[in-house]
Design a protein around this motif. Structure first.
Motif, PDB file in Angstrom:
ATOM      1  N   ASN A  97      17.036 -56.078  28.523  1.00 53.63           N
ATOM      2  CA  ASN A  97      16.711 -55.030  27.564  1.00 53.63           C
ATOM      3  C   ASN A  97      15.525 -54.163  27.985  1.00 53.63           C
ATOM      4  O   ASN A  97      15.054 -53.354  27.201  1.00 53.63           O
ATOM      5  N   LYS A  98      15.062 -54.305  29.198  1.00 56.46           N
ATOM      6  CA  LYS A  98      13.966 -53.453  29.662  1.00 56.46           C
ATOM      7  C   LYS A  98      14.542 -52.103  30.103  1.00 56.46           C
ATOM      8  O   LYS A  98      15.713 -52.010  30.483  1.00 56.46           O
ATOM      9  N   PRO A  99      13.755 -51.042  30.072  1.00 50.45           N
ATOM     10  CA  PRO A  99      14.299 -49.707  30.344  1.00 50.45           C
ATOM     11  C   PRO A  99      14.708 -49.461  31.800  1.00 50.45           C
ATOM     12  O   PRO A  99      15.633 -48.690  32.053  1.00 50.45           O
ATOM     13  N   ASN A 100      14.024 -50.095  32.747  1.00 51.62           N
ATOM     14  CA  ASN A 100      14.308 -49.860  34.169  1.00 51.62           C
ATOM     15  C   ASN A 100      14.442 -51.172  34.915  1.00 51.62           C
ATOM     16  O   ASN A 100      13.862 -52.184  34.533  1.00 51.62           O
ATOM     17  N   LEU A 101      15.201 -51.115  36.004  1.00 50.25           N
ATOM     18  CA  LEU A 101      15.395 -52.269  36.877  1.00 50.25           C
ATOM     19  C   LEU A 101      14.812 -51.975  38.244  1.00 50.25           C
ATOM     20  O   LEU A 101      14.730 -50.816  38.662  1.00 50.25           O
ATOM     21  N   THR A 102      14.444 -53.026  38.952  1.00 50.49           N
ATOM     22  CA  THR A 102      13.984 -52.872  40.327  1.00 50.49           C
ATOM     23  C   THR A 102      15.195 -52.660  41.234  1.00 50.49           C
ATOM     24  O   THR A 102      16.346 -52.853  40.826  1.00 50.49           O
TER      25      THR A 102
END
Length: 87
Positions: A32-37
Motif C-alpha cells: 500500500n505504499k505509493p512507490n516501489l523500488t
C-alpha cells in the motif's frame, strides 16, 4: 560404524527434503505504499532490474519512473495495473 551410517542417512534426507521458499517481498495486492523500488518492481513484473533501468533510461517501456533523490521510484498503482493485480 553405526554413527557414520546414521549421519550419512541424515545428510541424504536433508539434501532431498523439500525446501522452504520465502518470497523476498510481500504479495503485490497487499502493498500500500505509493512507490516501489526498482528491485521490488522487477520482482513483481518478473523482469530483471536492469531491464527496468533500461526502460527508464531509454523511455521506451510500459512504465515511467519518477526520480526521488536520484533513485528510481515506480508508481505502485501503475505496477499493479500492469501486473493485473486488483486491490
Amino acid at each position: 560404524m553405526q554413527t557414520t551410517t546414521h549421519s550419512s542417512i541424515q545428510v541424504m534426507r536433508e539434501a532431498h527434503a523439500p525446501q522452504q521458499f520465502n518470497a523476498p517481498f510481500p504479495p503485490l495486492a497487499l502493498v500500500n505504499k505509493p512507490n516501489l523500488t526498482t528491485a521490488e518492481t522487477a520482482y513483481y513484473l518478473n523482469r530483471r532490474p536492469q531491464t527496468l533501468r533500461g526502460w527508464a533510461c531509454l523511455e521506451n517501456g510500459p512504465l515511467r519512473p519518477t526520480r526521488i533523490g536520484g533513485l528510481l521510484a515506480w508508481n505502485t498503482a501503475t505496477v499493479k495495473a500492469l501486473a493485473g493485480v486488483t486491490a
